[in-house]
Write an enzyme that holds these catalytic residues in place. Structure first.
Site, PDB file in Angstrom:
ATOM      1  N   ARG A 262       1.175   6.428  17.209  1.00 34.00           N
ATOM      2  CA  ARG A 262       0.959   7.424  16.161  1.00 34.00           C
ATOM      3  C   ARG A 262       1.569   8.790  16.470  1.00 34.00           C
ATOM      4  O   ARG A 262       2.133   9.413  15.575  1.00 34.00           O
ATOM      5  CB  ARG A 262      -0.532   7.559  15.844  1.00 34.00           C
ATOM      6  CG  ARG A 262      -1.190   6.282  15.297  1.00 34.00           C
ATOM      7  CD  ARG A 262      -0.281   5.447  14.475  1.00 34.00           C
ATOM      8  NE  ARG A 262      -0.954   4.333  13.809  1.00 34.00           N
ATOM      9  CZ  ARG A 262      -0.334   3.239  13.410  1.00 34.00           C
ATOM     10  NH1 ARG A 262       0.971   3.103  13.632  1.00 34.00           N
ATOM     11  NH2 ARG A 262      -0.980   2.285  12.790  1.00 34.00           N
TER      12      ARG A 262
ATOM     13  N   ASP B 189      -6.646   6.104  12.578  1.00 33.16           N
ATOM     14  CA  ASP B 189      -5.261   6.534  12.422  1.00 33.16           C
ATOM     15  C   ASP B 189      -5.121   7.815  11.615  1.00 33.16           C
ATOM     16  O   ASP B 189      -4.220   8.616  11.867  1.00 33.16           O
ATOM     17  CB  ASP B 189      -4.433   5.413  11.772  1.00 33.16           C
ATOM     18  CG  ASP B 189      -4.005   4.364  12.793  1.00 33.16           C
ATOM     19  OD1 ASP B 189      -4.031   4.665  13.995  1.00 33.16           O
ATOM     20  OD2 ASP B 189      -3.649   3.250  12.378  1.00 33.16           O
TER      21      ASP B 189
ATOM     22  N   SER C 129      -5.799  -7.714   8.449  1.00 30.50           N
ATOM     23  CA  SER C 129      -4.697  -6.759   8.443  1.00 30.50           C
ATOM     24  C   SER C 129      -4.067  -6.697   9.823  1.00 30.50           C
ATOM     25  O   SER C 129      -4.735  -6.904  10.841  1.00 30.50           O
ATOM     26  CB  SER C 129      -5.180  -5.368   8.023  1.00 30.50           C
ATOM     27  OG  SER C 129      -6.073  -4.857   8.989  1.00 30.50           O
TER      28      SER C 129
ATOM     29  N   ASP D 158       0.819  -1.212   0.000  1.00 27.54           N
ATOM     30  CA  ASP D 158       0.000   0.000   0.000  1.00 27.54           C
ATOM     31  C   ASP D 158       0.855   1.265   0.000  1.00 27.54           C
ATOM     32  O   ASP D 158       0.615   2.188  -0.783  1.00 27.54           O
ATOM     33  CB  ASP D 158      -0.946   0.007   1.201  1.00 27.54           C
ATOM     34  CG  ASP D 158      -2.077  -1.003   1.043  1.00 27.54           C
ATOM     35  OD1 ASP D 158      -2.173  -1.624  -0.028  1.00 27.54           O
ATOM     36  OD2 ASP D 158      -2.852  -1.177   1.993  1.00 27.54           O
TER      37      ASP D 158
END
Length: 409
Positions: free
Chosen positions: A101, A130, A184, A19
């Site tokens: 993050r 996110d 995922s 990705d």
């Protein structure tokens, strides 16, 4: 594309996977921008050199490839402050993805300043949390930075269209990426999270192969493991008397948790963007650390401080989950929490057995536990049993007034 001028140089949060490799090439073809890749080593367990090699193959200059080992900073400056708060989102989730993050955002902005970039880019989708966490971090640290979020901007309508773009631009595609991935995964030194596909029906138990960081509790040893964790001012500093750095200590706790089937969580949570999602999380070392930290606090924190801290922890957890690490209210809460930890020093013994981390002993030179006060045997006369009668009657006064009124009614 809008009428806004195209960015000249973009710092991309780059994992080296399919990705973000597609995003890299899309930035080059869509904007004609110079791309700088940033790959953070947060202890996810993957070999990171392939990310460098793939970036080079996609035309990135060597001086524009950043691969940074952030494991110690991650645990010291983000994980440990959060664990001082005992933060749990919706009472269960140890915030393993959420807490990573802000560090990625921080380092990305630092690199953007270093290389003179006018934009940053992430690979988060338009449905998840996110995107919010990354972008709140960017804007807090660099208010006028341009943010590019390809999943909200590009015209690809399907996985097949993405794969076709990858093939057109000679981006390597692993064989398992040509089909539908079973789920995922996001991982770092604190946890792994698995979402999507085989996990989307919350009524169906997660297959065993989903779990990344732990053996099943059923397969764990029949013999318990006992460890001793040392704390200083609320942070874990040693295991069994051996002093360790923050990342080294969490790595060791992860192994203990893995071997004893500790830290699994199957959760349906409320995302900040409004939908419910089901995730399978594994936080082996963090689960042990939380139990031990609460055990340490149990003898070193005053009742009022502990109960107030428990109330603040709910707000604190929501701020982390929703991406407000750099917000003033989080910093204010952190100051209060850190103040509470000044005497949270000592050792805690934890028994690890088949999915459970149980505190079985705690000691501190700052302990508030007074055996003479609580003993059923003859102790010091600091407590007069007769005092309890007045205490109870005073606390019962309003209840008695209410009761009399209701009887009249």
């Amino acid at each position: 594309m809008s009428d806004t001028p195209a960015p000249k140089k973009v710092v991309l949060a780059y994992s080296g996977g399919l990705d973000t490799s597609i995003i890299l090439k899309w930035l080059q073809t869509e904007y004609g921008a110079e791309v700088v890749t940033f790959t953070a080593d947060l202890g996810q367990g993957d070999e990171l050199e392939p990310a460098r090699e793939k970036a080079l193959k996609l035309g990135i200059k060597p001086e524009n490839i950043f691969i940074d080992d952030l494991r110690e900073e991650f645990v010291r400056d983000f994980v440990f402050p959060m664990f001082r708060a005992n933060a749990l989102y919706e009472g269960q989730y140890l915030l393993g993805t959420s807490i990573a993050r802000p560090l990625i955002s921080k380092r990305q902005i630092e690199i953007a300043r270093m290389v003179g970039a006018d934009a940053v880019c992430h690979g988060a989708t338009g449905k998840g949390n996110d995107q919010v966490r990354f972008e709140l971090g960017y804007y807090a640290l660099e208010p006028d930075i341009r943010v590019i979020a390809p999943w909200r901007e590009w015209d690809f309508k399907s996985r097949e269209a993405l794969l076709a773009f990858a093939e057109e631009h000679q981006i390597p595609i692993a064989k398992d990426k040509r089909g539908e991935a079973p789920f995922s995964v996001d991982a770092n030194l604190l946890h792994s999270s698995s979402e999507g596909k085989v996990l989307e029906d919350p009524a169906v138990e997660a297959p065993e192969f989903v779990h990344q960081r732990t053996i099943s509790p059923e397969a764990a040893p029949d013999q318990a493991t006992v460890i001793e964790i040392g704390f200083e001012r609320g942070d874990a500093v040693s295991i069994n008397g051996e002093a360790m750095s923050p990342a080294t200590l969490l790595t060791a706790l992860n192994q203990y948790g893995h071997d004893n089937g500790i830290g699994r969580l199957d959760l349906v949570e409320n995302r900040f963007v409004g939908m419910k999602s089901r995730g399978v999380y594994e936080t082996p070392g963090g689960t042990i650390l939380l139990a031990a930290h609460r055990g340490m606090e149990s003898i070193t924190l005053d009742r009022g401080a502990m109960h107030l801290k428990d109330e603040l922890a709910v707000k604190y957890a929501h701020l982390i989950y929703n991406g407000f690490w750099f917000a003033p209210e989080r910093e204010m809460l952190q100051a209060a929490i850190d103040k509470s930890q000044e005497k949270v020093t000592g050792t805690v013994r934890v028994k690890l057995y088949k999915g459970n981390a149980t505190v079985i002993g705690r000691e501190s030179e700052h302990s508030l536990y007074d055996q003479d006060l609580v003993t059923f045997e003859e102790g010091v006369q600091a407590y007069d049993h007769h005092d309890a009668e007045g205490f109870i009657k005073l606390n019962a006064l309003r209840l008695r007034v209410l009761g009399k009124r209701d009887r009249r009614g």
